[in-house]
Scaffold this motif. Structure first.
Motif, PDB file in Angstrom:
ATOM      1  N   GLY A 329       0.777  -1.229   0.000  1.00 59.71           N
ATOM      2  CA  GLY A 329       0.000   0.000   0.000  1.00 59.71           C
ATOM      3  C   GLY A 329       0.807   1.276   0.000  1.00 59.71           C
ATOM      4  O   GLY A 329       0.237   2.368   0.015  1.00 59.71           O
ATOM      5  N   GLU A 330       2.146   1.175  -0.035  1.00 63.16           N
ATOM      6  CA  GLU A 330       2.971   2.376  -0.039  1.00 63.16           C
ATOM      7  C   GLU A 330       2.937   3.041  -1.407  1.00 63.16           C
ATOM      8  O   GLU A 330       2.979   2.367  -2.451  1.00 63.16           O
ATOM      9  N   VAL A 331       2.832   4.339  -1.414  1.00 62.92           N
ATOM     10  CA  VAL A 331       2.915   5.096  -2.664  1.00 62.92           C
ATOM     11  C   VAL A 331       4.395   5.260  -3.001  1.00 62.92           C
ATOM     12  O   VAL A 331       5.144   5.880  -2.251  1.00 62.92           O
ATOM     13  N   ILE A 332       4.805   4.697  -4.123  1.00 62.96           N
ATOM     14  CA  ILE A 332       6.218   4.691  -4.496  1.00 62.96           C
ATOM     15  C   ILE A 332       6.548   5.979  -5.246  1.00 62.96           C
ATOM     16  O   ILE A 332       5.964   6.285  -6.279  1.00 62.96           O
ATOM     17  N   GLY A 333       7.493   6.724  -4.700  1.00 66.85           N
ATOM     18  CA  GLY A 333       7.962   7.929  -5.378  1.00 66.85           C
ATOM     19  C   GLY A 333       9.209   7.622  -6.177  1.00 66.85           C
ATOM     20  O   GLY A 333       9.311   6.583  -6.834  1.00 66.85           O
ATOM     21  N   ASN A 334      10.183   8.518  -6.111  1.00 66.89           N
ATOM     22  CA  ASN A 334      11.426   8.289  -6.845  1.00 66.89           C
ATOM     23  C   ASN A 334      12.351   7.307  -6.150  1.00 66.89           C
ATOM     24  O   ASN A 334      13.149   6.630  -6.797  1.00 66.89           O
ATOM     25  N   ASP A 335      12.284   7.232  -4.820  1.00 65.73           N
ATOM     26  CA  ASP A 335      13.205   6.389  -4.064  1.00 65.73           C
ATOM     27  C   ASP A 335      13.032   4.913  -4.431  1.00 65.73           C
ATOM     28  O   ASP A 335      11.969   4.328  -4.217  1.00 65.73           O
ATOM     29  N   GLY A 336      14.089   4.341  -4.987  1.00 69.05           N
ATOM     30  CA  GLY A 336      14.059   2.921  -5.314  1.00 69.05           C
ATOM     31  C   GLY A 336      13.212   2.563  -6.508  1.00 69.05           C
ATOM     32  O   GLY A 336      12.976   1.385  -6.777  1.00 69.05           O
ATOM     33  N   SER A 337      12.765   3.542  -7.266  1.00 70.52           N
ATOM     34  CA  SER A 337      11.876   3.287  -8.400  1.00 70.52           C
ATOM     35  C   SER A 337      12.671   3.168  -9.701  1.00 70.52           C
ATOM     36  O   SER A 337      13.653   3.883  -9.904  1.00 70.52           O
ATOM     37  N   PRO A 338      12.279   2.267 -10.600  1.00 70.36           N
ATOM     38  CA  PRO A 338      13.004   2.096 -11.864  1.00 70.36           C
ATOM     39  C   PRO A 338      12.840   3.286 -12.796  1.00 70.36           C
ATOM     40  O   PRO A 338      12.003   4.161 -12.571  1.00 70.36           O
ATOM     41  N   SER A 339      13.617   3.298 -13.855  1.00 69.28           N
ATOM     42  CA  SER A 339      13.528   4.357 -14.852  1.00 69.28           C
ATOM     43  C   SER A 339      12.139   4.389 -15.471  1.00 69.28           C
ATOM     44  O   SER A 339      11.567   3.337 -15.784  1.00 69.28           O
ATOM     45  N   PRO A 340      11.563   5.565 -15.646  1.00 66.41           N
ATOM     46  CA  PRO A 340      10.255   5.670 -16.295  1.00 66.41           C
ATOM     47  C   PRO A 340      10.282   5.023 -17.675  1.00 66.41           C
ATOM     48  O   PRO A 340      11.223   5.218 -18.447  1.00 66.41           O
ATOM     49  N   GLY A 341       9.268   4.268 -17.975  1.00 68.42           N
ATOM     50  CA  GLY A 341       9.165   3.605 -19.273  1.00 68.42           C
ATOM     51  C   GLY A 341       9.620   2.167 -19.264  1.00 68.42           C
ATOM     52  O   GLY A 341       9.348   1.423 -20.213  1.00 68.42           O
ATOM     53  N   LEU A 342      10.299   1.746 -18.189  1.00 67.90           N
ATOM     54  CA  LEU A 342      10.789   0.370 -18.151  1.00 67.90           C
ATOM     55  C   LEU A 342       9.647  -0.631 -18.105  1.00 67.90           C
ATOM     56  O   LEU A 342       9.751  -1.722 -18.658  1.00 67.90           O
ATOM     57  N   ASP A 343       8.530  -0.257 -17.464  1.00 66.79           N
ATOM     58  CA  ASP A 343       7.392  -1.166 -17.421  1.00 66.79           C
ATOM     59  C   ASP A 343       6.841  -1.413 -18.827  1.00 66.79           C
ATOM     60  O   ASP A 343       6.448  -2.532 -19.168  1.00 66.79           O
ATOM     61  N   PHE A 344       6.847  -0.360 -19.654  1.00 65.09           N
ATOM     62  CA  PHE A 344       6.370  -0.522 -21.028  1.00 65.09           C
ATOM     63  C   PHE A 344       7.318  -1.409 -21.835  1.00 65.09           C
ATOM     64  O   PHE A 344       6.881  -2.250 -22.627  1.00 65.09           O
ATOM     65  N   VAL A 345       8.614  -1.232 -21.632  1.00 62.62           N
ATOM     66  CA  VAL A 345       9.588  -2.086 -22.326  1.00 62.62           C
ATOM     67  C   VAL A 345       9.379  -3.546 -21.934  1.00 62.62           C
ATOM     68  O   VAL A 345       9.382  -4.439 -22.792  1.00 62.62           O
ATOM     69  N   ASP A 346       9.191  -3.795 -20.635  1.00 68.75           N
ATOM     70  CA  ASP A 346       8.956  -5.168 -20.180  1.00 68.75           C
ATOM     71  C   ASP A 346       7.682  -5.741 -20.787  1.00 68.75           C
ATOM     72  O   ASP A 346       7.615  -6.917 -21.126  1.00 68.75           O
TER      73      ASP A 346
END
Length: 434
Positions: A329-346
């Motif tokens: 339930g944690e809202v993930i900000g920049n800390d520890g988050s992957p590069s934007p767009g990586l989910d689309f590549v996957d």
């Protein structure tokens, strides 16, 4: 991520859509098993958002829509579903299925290690970086950017020249290798806990052997897995860390990646690990202030190994990787988050619209001097990456064995900045252009 039967090519088969989402959420191997299990629909529905429920209501039976709506009440948000796809195991299909998530953050106290495994970088993290990286950039003629990413897109002559220079610099540095303050107490703590430990480095096997000779066999044997740049996957290719988690049989989100550079943090975040930045290292001249790119913000930072030892022993403010924290339930900000767009590549890899190469930097492996990087006959896709920004996603694409042309569309004429992969894309193309 907004998948319906029409754009998935599944001809309105909601059962197939459910199984596809289940595979995205739990990995290819577990998805295959789920497709044969009685609870396949329930497992898949847990990954669906309200959009898919509406789609089923419009295209399927009322009974099925009612069932889907009831299951979706406890489903994660659409953002969570998209982030879950970032740990797609298309490239490493046998990654273990994560166990129950448990707590997302530690509290003080407790016994044993908070993490199921810890992965360390070597240079600048465990050893003092006796390498002048400003001099390395000058000698390799690479003033900016990740050295390996730039070289992979460069000419054969440049690869040979730069890697020859890098080998000479590394060999000289290995002669004077020394350990970071606090290393042995930290290793003693991990040995006491019997927690799995791995070493991943873009340096060579001889350099690792010099480090192991320095600390002695008692401590060298603690590193059960050692991967240098001769291995198929090299940082920042997330397949490297997924491979380590697979070897251990643990959830990648319960693994801590410790390093001192952007590439260490980027690869850890991309693989879903918790990440720890050891400050004061990095691959730049001491005193240089560099803006942290998206995808390279660590889960936590320490001033050195003594602080890391204290945090681990006291379970002070430790956190798991973003998939567990988000599921809690944690809202993930920049800390520890992957590069934007990586989910689309996957997602594209999962759909087989993109294909990673068999090695992280195959051209460097093909043209570089020994001991060099691995190469592969399995070529990756050729990709035009528009609006590459700071280059974080481009770096991850290149390190997965793809041929990438990165452009910033707001620039025009000679100010455009395509990578040299544009020049070599026809010679290196092994699949298709997306």
């Amino acid at each position: 991520a907004r998948l319906t039967s029409s754009d998935s090519g599944l001809s309105g088969s909601s059962d197939s859509t459910i199984r596809m989402h289940a595979m995205n959420r739990r990995g290819v191997a577990s998805g295959r098993a789920a497709s044969k299990a009685p609870n396949a629909i329930a497992a898949g529905a847990a990954a669906l958002g309200s959009r898919t429920v509406r789609h089923v209501a419009q295209n399927g039976s009322a009974e099925r829509a009612t069932m889907m709506a009831a299951l979706a009440d406890a489903a994660p948000s659409e953002a969570a579903s998209r982030r879950a796809m970032r740990l797609s195991c298309a490239a490493v299909p046998d990654v273990a299925v994560p166990r129950a998530s448990g707590a997302a953050e530690s509290s003080a106290g407790g016994t044993g290690c908070f993490y199921d495994g810890i992965i360390f970088d070597m240079d600048g993290t465990l050893t003092e970086a006796h390498i002048d990286f400003a001099d390395m950039r000058k000698r390799t003629r690479i003033p900016k950017g990740d050295l390996f990413t730039v070289l992979e897109a460069s000419t054969e002559e440049h690869i040979k020249h730069a890697m020859t220079e890098i080998l000479a610099i590394e060999a000289e540095a290995a002669k004077g290798v020394s350990t970071k303050e606090g290393l042995l107490p930290l290793l003693a703590l991990l040995k006491k806990w019997k927690v799995p430990v791995a070493l991943v480095t873009r340096n060579t096997t001889p350099s690792v052997e010099a480090f192991f000779e320095l600390i002695g066999p008692e401590w060298a044997s603690l590193f059960g897995i050692v991967r240098t740049r001769e291995f198929d996957y090299v940082k920042p290719d997330k397949r490297l860390l997924l491979h380590v988690a697979q070897q251990w049989g643990v959830d990648p989100a319960r693994v801590l990646m410790v390093g001192d550079s952007f590439e260490d943090i980027e690869v850890g975040n991309a693989a879903g690990n918790a990440t720890c930045l050891v400050e004061g290292g990095g691959n730049e001249k001491p005193g240089t202030v560099v803006a942290i790119p998206a995808g390279a913000v660590p889960t936590m930072k320490v001033s050195g190994l003594p602080e890391l030892e204290r945090m681990l022993s006291q379970r002070d403010s430790l956190r798991y990787g973003w998939p567990i924290r988000e599921a809690a339930g944690e809202v993930i900000g920049n800390d520890g988050s992957p590069s934007p767009g990586l989910d689309f590549v996957d997602w594209c890899i999962e759909r087989k619209a993109l294909r990673p190469g068999g090695a992280s930097f195959p051209r460097m492996g093909r043209f570089g001097p020994a001991p060099g990087l691995a190469t592969s006959k399995q070529h990756g896709s050729t990709v035009l990456h528009v609006a590459c920004g700071a280059g974080g996603l481009t770096k991850l694409l290149v390190s997965s064995g793809m041929v990438v042309s990165a452009r910033r569309p707001h620039l025009s004429g000679s100010a455009r900045t395509p990578s040299a992969a544009c020049i070599h894309s026809r010679a290196c193309m092994g699949a298709h252009t997306v």
